[in-house]
Design a protein around this motif. Sequence first.
Motif, PDB file in Angstrom:
ATOM      1  N   ALA A 231      40.475  36.644  46.163  1.00 26.78           N
ATOM      2  CA  ALA A 231      40.311  38.107  46.260  1.00 26.78           C
ATOM      3  C   ALA A 231      38.838  38.434  46.527  1.00 26.78           C
ATOM      4  N   LYS A 232      38.599  39.644  47.035  1.00 21.17           N
ATOM      5  CA  LYS A 232      37.207  40.081  47.280  1.00 21.17           C
ATOM      6  C   LYS A 232      36.724  40.839  46.041  1.00 21.17           C
ATOM      7  N   VAL A 233      35.843  40.210  45.282  1.00 23.05           N
ATOM      8  CA  VAL A 233      35.374  40.824  44.033  1.00 23.05           C
ATOM      9  C   VAL A 233      34.000  41.445  44.269  1.00 23.05           C
ATOM     10  N   PRO A 234      33.861  42.763  44.022  1.00 25.69           N
ATOM     11  CA  PRO A 234      32.582  43.416  44.331  1.00 25.69           C
ATOM     12  C   PRO A 234      31.420  42.880  43.498  1.00 25.69           C
ATOM     13  N   LYS A 235      31.635  42.681  42.174  1.00 22.85           N
ATOM     14  CA  LYS A 235      30.534  42.164  41.338  1.00 22.85           C
ATOM     15  C   LYS A 235      31.095  41.250  40.256  1.00 22.85           C
ATOM     16  N   VAL A 236      30.629  40.014  40.265  1.00 20.18           N
ATOM     17  CA  VAL A 236      31.061  39.059  39.230  1.00 20.18           C
ATOM     18  C   VAL A 236      30.185  39.256  37.993  1.00 20.18           C
ATOM     19  N   VAL A 237      30.838  39.609  36.876  1.00 20.06           N
ATOM     20  CA  VAL A 237      30.089  39.864  35.640  1.00 20.06           C
ATOM     21  C   VAL A 237      30.084  38.617  34.767  1.00 20.06           C
ATOM     22  N   ASP A 238      31.255  37.963  34.630  1.00 18.66           N
ATOM     23  CA  ASP A 238      31.357  36.799  33.732  1.00 18.66           C
ATOM     24  C   ASP A 238      32.614  36.018  34.125  1.00 18.66           C
ATOM     25  N   THR A 239      32.439  34.784  34.578  1.00 18.35           N
ATOM     26  CA  THR A 239      33.600  34.000  35.046  1.00 18.35           C
ATOM     27  C   THR A 239      34.382  33.347  33.899  1.00 18.35           C
ATOM     28  N   THR A 240      33.897  33.491  32.654  1.00 22.83           N
ATOM     29  CA  THR A 240      34.592  32.860  31.528  1.00 22.83           C
ATOM     30  C   THR A 240      36.048  33.341  31.476  1.00 22.83           C
ATOM     31  N   ALA A 241      36.970  32.377  31.327  1.00 21.60           N
ATOM     32  CA  ALA A 241      38.413  32.641  31.207  1.00 21.60           C
ATOM     33  C   ALA A 241      39.100  32.970  32.531  1.00 21.60           C
ATOM     34  N   ALA A 270      44.840  38.660  38.976  1.00 17.90           N
ATOM     35  CA  ALA A 270      44.541  38.785  37.541  1.00 17.90           C
ATOM     36  C   ALA A 270      43.190  38.147  37.232  1.00 17.90           C
ATOM     37  N   SER A 271      42.932  36.957  37.775  1.00 18.16           N
ATOM     38  CA  SER A 271      41.645  36.330  37.449  1.00 18.16           C
ATOM     39  C   SER A 271      40.494  37.059  38.136  1.00 18.16           C
ATOM     40  N   ALA A 272      40.763  37.694  39.273  1.00 19.50           N
ATOM     41  CA  ALA A 272      39.709  38.496  39.921  1.00 19.50           C
ATOM     42  C   ALA A 272      39.328  39.698  39.041  1.00 19.50           C
ATOM     43  N   LEU A 273      40.284  40.212  38.275  1.00 16.51           N
ATOM     44  CA  LEU A 273      39.960  41.296  37.332  1.00 16.51           C
ATOM     45  C   LEU A 273      39.188  40.753  36.126  1.00 16.51           C
ATOM     46  N   THR A 274      39.611  39.570  35.637  1.00 20.99           N
ATOM     47  CA  THR A 274      38.949  38.990  34.460  1.00 20.99           C
ATOM     48  C   THR A 274      37.445  38.830  34.692  1.00 20.99           C
ATOM     49  N   ILE A 275      37.053  38.382  35.876  1.00 20.36           N
ATOM     50  CA  ILE A 275      35.629  38.087  36.087  1.00 20.36           C
ATOM     51  C   ILE A 275      34.779  39.340  36.302  1.00 20.36           C
ATOM     52  N   GLN A 276      35.442  40.501  36.290  1.00 19.73           N
ATOM     53  CA  GLN A 276      34.656  41.739  36.420  1.00 19.73           C
ATOM     54  C   GLN A 276      34.322  42.353  35.068  1.00 19.73           C
ATOM     55  N   SER A 277      34.730  41.666  33.966  1.00 17.80           N
ATOM     56  CA  SER A 277      34.407  42.150  32.613  1.00 17.80           C
ATOM     57  C   SER A 277      33.794  41.007  31.817  1.00 17.80           C
TER      58      SER A 277
END
Length: 321
Positions: A231-241, A270-277
């Motif tokens: 997926a195209k993620v605008p900003k990666v905040v934390d890749t944990t999990a 789902a994992s593209a959403l996880t890395i944005q928080s």
Amino acid sequence: MKIVNLGSLNVDHVYRVDQFIVAGETKACQSLAENAGGKGLNQSVAAARTGVEVYHAGFVGQGSAILTDALTRGGVRLDLLETKDIPNGHAIIQVDDNGQNCIIIYGGTNQCLTEEYIDRVLGQLTGDDMLLLQNETNLVPYAIEAAHARGIPVAMNVAPMDEKAKRYPLGKLRWLVVNEIEGAALAGGSTFEETMDNLIAAYPETGIVLTLGSEGAWFHDGDRDIRMGCAKVPKVVDTTAAGDTFLGYFLAGMLNQLDPAEALRRATFASALTIQSPGAADSIPNAAQVDAVIASGALGELACTDSADAVKDAKGAKDAK
Ligand code: RIB
């Protein structure tokens, strides 16, 4: 039909830094947070957030409310979890300004499982259920063998990878989920293609999911072969999990009889959403949030090559003649 995750639980101590610390360096962190994590706990929460029935099995120590509360918030059943007088597992995590992490784990309760306990847990599963394992607990080979002998399908995420894992009876798994580094360490290969070929040759009866970071994921099971993009993620905040979210969503999809391409697609979003928080378990989205982001198109469309499409195209061409 349920997932029982005989899985790790860690208290994550997360230090935000600009860049990872190097040998001989001392540096102040930007912030410190204490989160619920552990590959097992994260995977349980991810699968449960899809709506599937998930039980987390394993041991926690005293002062484990942070772990049990996160499981409960995630909708995971705690009936099989036991409390022991042993320190909880924990992780020391650095997260840098790019959202990447590096992790040290301390096993604690996760390394104290017993054969007697595993047998009791397996007594709660049938052949319609799924046992889920990672490589953060002890007695993994025992659990695989004992579940296989009872006809219980087993899924395993061989993370973190170590020498011991190379001797596990992984050919008895229903699903093997590894990233490209773990896959190459298990079966060899200097390219994704070689690694996948080697995994298929080594574990011919096992469905394989090879996660490829920014290159997406590769699925192979019997005649079906699927490459799913990222997926195209605008900003990666934390890749944990991120990997844990992917696995939980994928496995829940399989248990719910989704087409594998759809399960992979949902797992990817789902994992593209996880890395944005920030954080681990609490950063994992629920099914409604995944539905919403797919409907919005905000993270783009996923490139997909699916052997089933090739078969359909060939049939269509034949029928048209
Ligand atoms: O996969 C992420 C997890 O790895 C963290 O939550 C940490 O506890 C380690 O187990």
